[in-house]
Motif scaffolding. Structure first.
Motif, PDB file in Angstrom:
ATOM      1  N   THR A 175      -2.155  -3.147  -9.409  1.00 38.24           N
ATOM      2  CA  THR A 175      -1.496  -1.949  -8.906  1.00 38.24           C
ATOM      3  C   THR A 175      -1.726  -0.720  -9.778  1.00 38.24           C
ATOM      4  O   THR A 175      -1.937   0.374  -9.244  1.00 38.24           O
TER       5      THR A 175
ATOM      6  N   VAL B 133      -4.777   7.025  -6.646  1.00 38.35           N
ATOM      7  CA  VAL B 133      -3.967   7.847  -5.737  1.00 38.35           C
ATOM      8  C   VAL B 133      -3.494   9.110  -6.448  1.00 38.35           C
ATOM      9  O   VAL B 133      -3.524  10.215  -5.875  1.00 38.35           O
TER      10      VAL B 133
ATOM     11  N   SER C 139       0.831  -1.210   0.000  1.00 41.88           N
ATOM     12  CA  SER C 139       0.000   0.000   0.000  1.00 41.88           C
ATOM     13  C   SER C 139       0.863   1.256   0.000  1.00 41.88           C
ATOM     14  O   SER C 139       0.581   2.213  -0.736  1.00 41.88           O
TER      15      SER C 139
ATOM     16  N   ALA D 223      -4.873   1.156  -8.772  1.00 40.46           N
ATOM     17  CA  ALA D 223      -4.744   1.786  -7.462  1.00 40.46           C
ATOM     18  C   ALA D 223      -3.856   3.026  -7.527  1.00 40.46           C
ATOM     19  O   ALA D 223      -4.160   4.059  -6.915  1.00 40.46           O
ATOM     20  N   VAL D 224      -2.767   2.945  -8.272  1.00 36.17           N
ATOM     21  CA  VAL D 224      -1.872   4.098  -8.422  1.00 36.17           C
ATOM     22  C   VAL D 224      -2.586   5.234  -9.143  1.00 36.17           C
ATOM     23  O   VAL D 224      -2.408   6.416  -8.796  1.00 36.17           O
TER      24      VAL D 224
ATOM     25  N   ILE E  97      -6.059   5.201  -1.148  1.00 30.80           N
ATOM     26  CA  ILE E  97      -5.519   3.879  -1.463  1.00 30.80           C
ATOM     27  C   ILE E  97      -6.286   2.794  -0.730  1.00 30.80           C
ATOM     28  O   ILE E  97      -6.522   1.699  -1.254  1.00 30.80           O
TER      29      ILE E  97
ATOM     30  N   TRP F 106      -3.395   8.610   1.059  1.00 29.36           N
ATOM     31  CA  TRP F 106      -3.431   7.433   1.941  1.00 29.36           C
ATOM     32  C   TRP F 106      -4.864   6.979   2.167  1.00 29.36           C
ATOM     33  O   TRP F 106      -5.149   5.781   2.235  1.00 29.36           O
TER      34      TRP F 106
ATOM     35  N   ARG G  63       2.324   1.933  -3.435  1.00 25.17           N
ATOM     36  CA  ARG G  63       1.350   2.528  -4.354  1.00 25.17           C
ATOM     37  C   ARG G  63       1.125   4.003  -4.035  1.00 25.17           C
ATOM     38  O   ARG G  63       1.007   4.829  -4.945  1.00 25.17           O
ATOM     39  N   VAL G  64       1.040   4.320  -2.746  1.00 30.27           N
ATOM     40  CA  VAL G  64       0.818   5.713  -2.351  1.00 30.27           C
ATOM     41  C   VAL G  64       1.990   6.587  -2.782  1.00 30.27           C
ATOM     42  O   VAL G  64       1.799   7.677  -3.339  1.00 30.27           O
TER      43      VAL G  64
ATOM     44  N   GLU H 243      -8.192  -0.059  -2.767  1.00 29.61           N
ATOM     45  CA  GLU H 243      -7.867  -1.471  -2.575  1.00 29.61           C
ATOM     46  C   GLU H 243      -9.074  -2.266  -2.105  1.00 29.61           C
ATOM     47  O   GLU H 243      -9.242  -3.435  -2.467  1.00 29.61           O
TER      48      GLU H 243
END
Length: 270
Positions: free
Chosen positions: A130, A137, A71, A133-134, A202, A199, A74-75, A206
């Motif tokens: 990923t 963010v 996590s 998710a990226v 993410i 944060w 990714r953040v 997820e």
């Protein structure tokens, strides 16, 4: 003789400050434990003792550290992308009223859209891993960085820029040595806010990506919470993840505050 007195006085004050910081959380934990104990052995309610046990098991198995690293990775990746795009565009918009007037309606049209609302498009474009998710963010962190950078740069005293121009200083040097240092407090504030939003985003991303993929491929703290909820119904594990998310958010905020104090020591004394 006054110096030892001051030095001795710092100790008790420090202990009082520490007690003030932990008194309320400690009281809440005690009340929580009493409440959970009163429900009886068959109740499906998390308790502090069981949460501590679950935390130890997740750390010992390596599941929690692995999810946390995934996590955070990714953040950080999304935050870097957002910083490059947001700060660059923010400096350009803050320096050019024409550009600001033309792009501001577009920015303000997209800014109210919640990051989680963009998730379906991210999944369609990038899949359930990923990259999606990226992307979430990056989208979430972009707007705080952009808005604060535009505001900070546009509020820089134009007399400073004009003075530099009259001395024949090149535009690139004015940007590097005049505009950016003067706008640094606002930019850092935007970065701090953006990391907090990133944060938060993410975890939601997820959770949603984990649900879309059946809990199988996305990883991270959010997917771990989804698995605890949907498959094992492990309330203690969910609370562990919640506590870890909160503690990590606090540590990230303190890290940014430390960075602000190092980059702008004159503000710490104000």
């Amino acid at each position: 003789m006054s110096t030892p007195t001051v030095a001795l006085g710092r100790g008790p004050r420090g202990m009082i400050g520490l007690w003030h910081a932990i008194a309320v959380p400690l009281l809440l934990i005690i009340v929580w434990q009493i409440w959970a104990s009163g429900l009886g052995p068959g109740a499906r309610a998390p308790s502090p003792t069981n949460v501590v046990i679950a935390f130890g098991q997740l750390v010992a198995s390596g599941d929690l550290p692995t999810a946390l690293v995934q996590s955070l990775g990714r953040v950080v990746t999304g935050f870097v992308f957002a910083s490059v795009i947001g700060i660059t565009l923010g400096v350009a918009m803050g320096s050019s009223p024409w550009l600001r007037d033309n792009l501001d309606p577009v920015i303000e049209s997209f800014r109210p859209i919640a990051p989680i609302a963009v998730l379906p498009i991210a999944i369609l474009w990038f899949g359930t891993g990923t990259p999606a998710a990226v992307a979430i963010v990056t989208y979430a962190a972009f707007f705080p960085l952009l808005v604060n950078t535009v505001h900070a740069v546009s509020r820089v005293d134009r007399k400073l820029v004009q003075a530099a121009r009259t001395m024949g200083i090149a535009r690139a040097r004015i940007l590097r040595h005049v505009l950016l240092p003067a706008a640094l407090p606002g930019v850092l504030l935007g970065a701090r806010l953006a990391m907090g939003v990133a944060w938060t985003a993410i975890i939601a991303a997820e959770l949603a990506v984990g649900a879309k993929s059946g809990g199988g491929t996305s990883g991270g703290i959010g997917q771990m919470m989804f698995i605890f909820y949907s498959y094992s119904i492990d309330l203690n594990g969910i609370v562990v993840c919640m506590i870890v998310v909160g503690v990590v958010a606090l540590l990230i905020d303190r890290l940014f505050r430390l960075g602000e104090a190092r980059l702008m020591p004159w503000r710490a004394s104000q």
